[in-house]
Structures are given as structure tokens and as C-alpha cells.
Motif scaffolding. Sequence first.
Motif, PDB file in Angstrom:
ATOM      1  N   LYS A  87     -33.667  -5.183   2.122  1.00 25.46           N
ATOM      2  CA  LYS A  87     -32.694  -5.043   1.027  1.00 25.46           C
ATOM      3  C   LYS A  87     -33.437  -5.127  -0.297  1.00 25.46           C
ATOM      4  O   LYS A  87     -34.233  -6.047  -0.522  1.00 25.46           O
ATOM      5  CB  LYS A  87     -31.678  -6.188   1.059  1.00 25.46           C
ATOM      6  N   ALA A  88     -33.175  -4.156  -1.168  1.00 26.95           N
ATOM      7  CA  ALA A  88     -33.745  -4.196  -2.513  1.00 26.95           C
ATOM      8  C   ALA A  88     -32.602  -4.250  -3.504  1.00 26.95           C
ATOM      9  O   ALA A  88     -31.441  -4.034  -3.141  1.00 26.95           O
ATOM     10  CB  ALA A  88     -34.617  -2.967  -2.756  1.00 26.95           C
ATOM     11  N   LEU A 110     -27.267  -3.059  -4.757  1.00 25.51           N
ATOM     12  CA  LEU A 110     -28.139  -3.379  -3.629  1.00 25.51           C
ATOM     13  C   LEU A 110     -28.512  -2.081  -2.932  1.00 25.51           C
ATOM     14  O   LEU A 110     -27.682  -1.170  -2.805  1.00 25.51           O
ATOM     15  CB  LEU A 110     -27.440  -4.318  -2.643  1.00 25.51           C
ATOM     16  N   LEU A 111     -29.745  -1.996  -2.489  1.00 20.14           N
ATOM     17  CA  LEU A 111     -30.248  -0.769  -1.866  1.00 20.14           C
ATOM     18  C   LEU A 111     -30.765  -1.095  -0.467  1.00 20.14           C
ATOM     19  O   LEU A 111     -31.514  -2.058  -0.293  1.00 20.14           O
ATOM     20  CB  LEU A 111     -31.396  -0.183  -2.707  1.00 20.14           C
ATOM     21  N   ASP A 112     -30.373  -0.285   0.511  1.00 24.65           N
ATOM     22  CA  ASP A 112     -30.884  -0.461   1.874  1.00 24.65           C
ATOM     23  C   ASP A 112     -32.264   0.158   1.980  1.00 24.65           C
ATOM     24  O   ASP A 112     -32.496   1.277   1.518  1.00 24.65           O
ATOM     25  CB  ASP A 112     -29.956   0.213   2.893  1.00 24.65           C
ATOM     26  N   PHE A 117     -37.763   4.895   3.824  1.00 26.58           N
ATOM     27  CA  PHE A 117     -36.887   5.294   2.714  1.00 26.58           C
ATOM     28  C   PHE A 117     -36.196   4.102   2.079  1.00 26.58           C
ATOM     29  O   PHE A 117     -36.001   3.076   2.702  1.00 26.58           O
ATOM     30  CB  PHE A 117     -35.780   6.247   3.212  1.00 26.58           C
ATOM     31  N   VAL A 118     -35.792   4.309   0.819  1.00 27.18           N
ATOM     32  CA  VAL A 118     -34.804   3.430   0.212  1.00 27.18           C
ATOM     33  C   VAL A 118     -33.621   4.324  -0.106  1.00 27.18           C
ATOM     34  O   VAL A 118     -33.790   5.478  -0.522  1.00 27.18           O
ATOM     35  CB  VAL A 118     -35.376   2.705  -1.032  1.00 27.18           C
ATOM     36  N   LYS A 119     -32.413   3.803   0.153  1.00 32.79           N
ATOM     37  CA  LYS A 119     -31.217   4.630  -0.049  1.00 32.79           C
ATOM     38  C   LYS A 119     -30.526   4.270  -1.352  1.00 32.79           C
ATOM     39  O   LYS A 119     -30.204   3.110  -1.603  1.00 32.79           O
ATOM     40  CB  LYS A 119     -30.235   4.450   1.117  1.00 32.79           C
ATOM     41  N   PHE A 120     -30.318   5.276  -2.211  1.00 34.03           N
ATOM     42  CA  PHE A 120     -29.537   5.113  -3.433  1.00 34.03           C
ATOM     43  C   PHE A 120     -28.287   5.957  -3.242  1.00 34.03           C
ATOM     44  O   PHE A 120     -28.364   7.192  -3.255  1.00 34.03           O
ATOM     45  CB  PHE A 120     -30.338   5.578  -4.655  1.00 34.03           C
TER      46      PHE A 120
END
Length: 303
Positions: A87-88, A110-112, A117-120
Motif C-alpha cells: 500500500k502506498a 491510497l494506492l495498491d 505496478f502501482v494502481k492510480f
Amino acid sequence: MVKKLSRNTLIYKFSPNLRPAEVADPRDIVIFETIDALGGQVRSEDVSLSEIDWGKINPATGPLYIEGGEPGDTLVVDILDIKVEDKAVIIVVPKYGALHEEVFSAKVKLLDVSKDFVKFNNIKIPAKPMIGVIGVAPEKGEIPTGTSGPHGGNMDVAEVTRGRRLYFPIFTEGALLAVGDLHVVQGDGEVCVAAAEVSGEVTVRVDVIKERHPPYPVLEAEGYYAILASGKTLDEAARAATKAAVEALMREYNYSFEEAYMLASLVVHLRINQVVDPMKGIRAELPKSIVTLNSLLVPTTKK
Ligand code: CA
Ligand code: CA
């Protein structure tokens, strides 16, 4: 041997007066467990930014004392691995960032994070984990971990990633290295003031080069070296980066200032690190076909 610094040894300023959290020998591998730049305080999108303890932001893990590192030497840091949690968080804060004059609200997202990948929202952005804060103690006094300078610090250079190497000037016995502020990914500029802020773990190998030092931290990548300069404004940072690059070319080719200045205009790439921290950052990239490490490190004259 492998040493590990836990998240319990956080610092908020770089200083020669801090007690080392751990001691390493040259060539040792060291793991730094790091906490995100918000001090791990934002775990939900409902958190109000006014509830955050701003005294706990920009923590770095350390400091690490490196045996044999003395003022005037160079600390070499090989980034062997960067692991990030799943989590970012990213925030926007009124009056901050490149567009600080616009009127906008505070927002937390919060970003998964997955392996790649990071999801936005539904946009998948390739992960490129990097270190925002990495540096050594200054010669005297203390420098908050939220800012940057010749000691390194909050440089927020998107290219400080796995497989890269950094060279820092050492100002105090043992160098006192600290690491924090990982990002899953960040664009050059870090325009909104935050990136994909994340906790994680950095594995490095440390080493010391005796009696030579870079005027600013230097990043080594596959095809180039980059001098990482900072200044109160982008113009000031660009001047500092250019001057250091020209001086390196003068040493490399035994050129006059004029010749080296011309050559720099042909081969040096100035790129933006970030435009949002108290000190702005510019890097001067010099191809390895043009400059050797030897010219980027200045012989140290003993006091
Ligand atoms: Ca940062
Ligand atoms: Ca950050």
C-alpha cells in the motif's frame, strides 16, 4: 556480513552528533527498514491531514557508522535491492507543490501496489522503486531530513533505484548514513509534493574510497554519472550542477574553463530532480564515454 537497521532507529535530522544505530565495515551488506515519508500515519483516505503529527514526517532510518570513513573520503553505496509494501499513499496539500498558487483542497489517496505496478484509479503505472532520502551527516550542526544539500538528504531523484550506485562526500567520522522516504514510482519534478509514498526495505553494500571526495553526491547508472546538486531555486541548482560538471571536464581533459564549458554544452544533460522540496534539485548527467569517476572525485587536501 549482513547487518539490519530496524524502523525503531529513525532520525529526523542529519547530524555528526547522532549516536550510530549500527556499525558496518567496508564491503558489508546492510538492510535499512524504512517507514514512509508521512511516518506511517496515513493508513486511510479518511485521515485529515490536520491530524498528522508533522514533526514525524520525513523519517530516515539510521545512522549507520562505516568504519574507516573519514572526512574527505567518499562513501560508496550500492543499491542492491528495494522492496516496498503493498500500500502506498499520495497526498496533495494546499500551498504545496509546483502549483502552490492554485486554489485546491487537501486530499489523501491510497494506492495498491503489486510486484510490477502501482494502481492510480484504473491506471496501472509500472513500479520503479526509488529512494527519496539518502545521505550522510554534515560537518557540523544539523540538517532536517526534509531538505537536501551536498550531504544528500531529501533529494527525491527518480533514478536512485535498484542496481545504481551513489558516491557521497564524507564530512564526519563514520559518514553516518541514513535512508528513508521510498517511492514506488515518481516522475522527475515530483510536482504535487508527494510521490507513491511507501514503507519498505533497502539493501545496500557500503564501501569507502580514501582521500578523494565528490563536491556533490554522484549517481552512477549504466551509461552515465549524474552530479546531484541542489539550490534554493532551480536556477541556483542548475548553476551548481553545471559548475561541478564543467570542473569535472576540466580535470578529465586538463582543459581550460572555456573549453570545458563548451564541451559541457554538447554532452551534459541537465535534468530536474524535484521542484517541490525546500531545496530544489537538478542533476547533471555526463556520459561515461566522456568522463571517468576519477574526474568526479576531487583529491582531498589534508587540513
Ligand atoms: Ca521526499
Ligand atoms: Ca516522499
